[in-house]
Design a protein around this motif. Structure first.
Motif, short mmCIF file in Angstrom:
data_model
loop_
_atom_site.label_atom_id
_atom_site.label_comp_id
_atom_site.label_asym_id
_atom_site.label_seq_id
_atom_site.Cartn_x
_atom_site.Cartn_y
_atom_site.Cartn_z
N PRO A 149 0.89 52.59 63.72
CA PRO A 149 2.23 52.19 63.26
C PRO A 149 2.16 51.27 62.05
N LYS A 150 3.24 51.26 61.27
CA LYS A 150 3.36 50.32 60.17
C LYS A 150 3.51 48.90 60.74
N ALA A 151 3.35 47.91 59.88
CA ALA A 151 3.39 46.51 60.31
C ALA A 151 4.71 46.15 60.98
N ASN A 152 5.80 46.81 60.56
CA ASN A 152 7.11 46.51 61.14
C ASN A 152 7.40 47.29 62.41
N GLY A 153 6.40 48.05 62.89
CA GLY A 153 6.56 48.80 64.13
C GLY A 153 6.98 50.24 63.95
N TYR A 154 7.25 50.66 62.72
CA TYR A 154 7.70 52.02 62.46
C TYR A 154 6.66 53.04 62.91
N GLN A 155 7.14 54.06 63.63
CA GLN A 155 6.27 55.14 64.08
C GLN A 155 6.91 56.49 63.78
N SER A 156 6.10 57.39 63.27
CA SER A 156 6.54 58.75 63.00
C SER A 156 5.36 59.52 62.43
N LEU A 157 5.37 60.83 62.56
CA LEU A 157 4.41 61.68 61.87
C LEU A 157 5.08 62.20 60.61
N HIS A 158 4.40 62.13 59.49
CA HIS A 158 4.93 62.64 58.23
C HIS A 158 3.97 63.69 57.68
N THR A 159 4.52 64.75 57.14
CA THR A 159 3.70 65.73 56.45
C THR A 159 4.57 66.45 55.44
N ALA A 160 3.96 67.02 54.42
CA ALA A 160 4.67 67.83 53.44
C ALA A 160 4.00 69.20 53.39
N VAL A 161 4.82 70.22 53.34
CA VAL A 161 4.30 71.59 53.33
C VAL A 161 5.01 72.39 52.24
N VAL A 162 4.39 73.49 51.87
CA VAL A 162 4.99 74.40 50.89
C VAL A 162 5.36 75.69 51.61
N LEU A 163 6.61 76.10 51.48
CA LEU A 163 7.10 77.30 52.14
C LEU A 163 7.06 78.47 51.17
N ASP A 165 9.27 80.45 50.18
CA ASP A 165 10.46 80.69 49.36
C ASP A 165 10.54 79.82 48.11
N SER A 166 9.66 78.81 48.00
CA SER A 166 9.77 77.89 46.87
C SER A 166 8.46 77.13 46.69
N ALA A 167 8.17 76.77 45.44
CA ALA A 167 6.98 75.97 45.17
C ALA A 167 7.23 74.49 45.46
N GLU A 168 8.50 74.12 45.62
CA GLU A 168 8.81 72.73 45.89
C GLU A 168 8.44 72.39 47.33
N PRO A 169 7.73 71.29 47.55
CA PRO A 169 7.35 70.91 48.91
C PRO A 169 8.55 70.47 49.74
N VAL A 170 8.38 70.54 51.03
CA VAL A 170 9.38 70.05 52.00
C VAL A 170 8.68 69.05 52.90
N GLU A 171 9.27 67.89 53.07
CA GLU A 171 8.68 66.90 53.98
C GLU A 171 9.25 67.08 55.38
N PHE A 172 8.39 66.91 56.38
CA PHE A 172 8.81 66.88 57.77
C PHE A 172 8.43 65.54 58.37
N GLN A 173 9.35 64.95 59.11
CA GLN A 173 9.08 63.79 59.93
C GLN A 173 9.24 64.23 61.38
N VAL A 174 8.29 63.85 62.22
CA VAL A 174 8.34 64.20 63.64
C VAL A 174 8.18 62.92 64.44
N ARG A 175 9.11 62.66 65.34
CA ARG A 175 9.08 61.41 66.10
C ARG A 175 9.81 61.58 67.43
N THR A 176 9.63 60.62 68.31
CA THR A 176 10.39 60.62 69.56
C THR A 176 11.74 59.96 69.33
N PHE A 177 12.64 60.14 70.29
CA PHE A 177 13.95 59.50 70.19
C PHE A 177 13.82 57.98 70.17
N ALA A 178 12.87 57.45 70.94
CA ALA A 178 12.66 56.01 70.97
C ALA A 178 12.16 55.50 69.61
N MET A 179 11.27 56.24 68.99
CA MET A 179 10.79 55.87 67.65
C MET A 179 11.94 55.90 66.65
#
Length: 221
Positions: A149-163, A165-179
């Protein structure tokens, strides 16, 4: 009108975000940006090369395909309880990020971003693995703030992928409801780290996102 436009951008729009009207935030700030800095706004829009309408259509398709992907996974979280939402970063917020971090448009990985919320930590990793199995990961873009986690307690999974349909990346954040609750309302809340010393928000993107056909109610940052 100049003073009123600046006040709308710097005071009214951030207040709209703070009281839960994130969908209004991007519209107010973008229109103020266009009026106050027309040449910069036009140049950035030309570089982006899309329209708000085409962005919204692409986002709607991404939301639908991601919902299908999550529904087909063997998650402990019931499919009816998972939540997928997203947004396209506003031009004002995009400009601010580029200026703040000294980036070019091509360096931005999260102009288009989706968030997946589940109930269980293990499910976060199942979703992340599925995204990487389906799409090409942008090298070096994955951050595991769940395990570290970050120093402030932030939790999440982050990733960027290329689909495909486009060369522009798309970011995904994946987390629990509590996070997510901590990220929105606790010490890790996005508006806390967006506040400069003046106490005025530097701009949080939202507003072009669609969730089940409606405006995005909770911004991704």
């Amino acid at each position: 009108w100049l003073e009123l436009t600046q006040e709308t951008r710097d005071v009214v729009a951030p207040l709209a975000d703070r009281v839960g009207l994130a969908g209004r935030l991007a519209g107010l700030q973008d229109e103020s940006f266009r009026l106050l800095e027309p040449a910069t706004h036009a140049e950035l829009s030309a570089k982006i090369g899309t329209t708000p309408a085409s962005d919204a259509a692409r986002l709607a398709a991404l939301l639908s395909s991601t919902e299908d992907l999550v529904r087909d996974l063997q998650l402990s979280t019931p499919s009816s309880q998972t939540l997928v939402n997203g947004r396209v970063k506003s031009r004002y917020s995009l400009h601010n990020k580029m200026q703040r971090k000294g980036l070019e448009l091509g360096d931005i990985l999260d102009r288009v971003a989706l968030r997946v919320q589940v109930a269980d930590v293990d499910d976060c990793y199942v979703v992340l693995d599925a995204l990487h199995a389906r799409y090409a990961e942008v090298p070096g873009s994955t951050d595991d703030y769940v395990a570290s986690p970050k120093a402030n307690g932030y939790q999440s999974l982050h990733t960027a992928v290329v689909l495909p349909d486009s060369a522009e990346p798309v970011e995904f954040q994946v987390r629990t409801f509590a996070m997510h609750a901590l990220a929105e309302h606790g010490d890790a809340a996005h508006w806390r780290y967006k506040l400069p010393s003046s106490g005025v928000s530097s701009g949080v993107s939202a507003g072009l996102g669609l969730v089940g056909g409606g405006l995005l109610s909770q911004p991704l940052v």
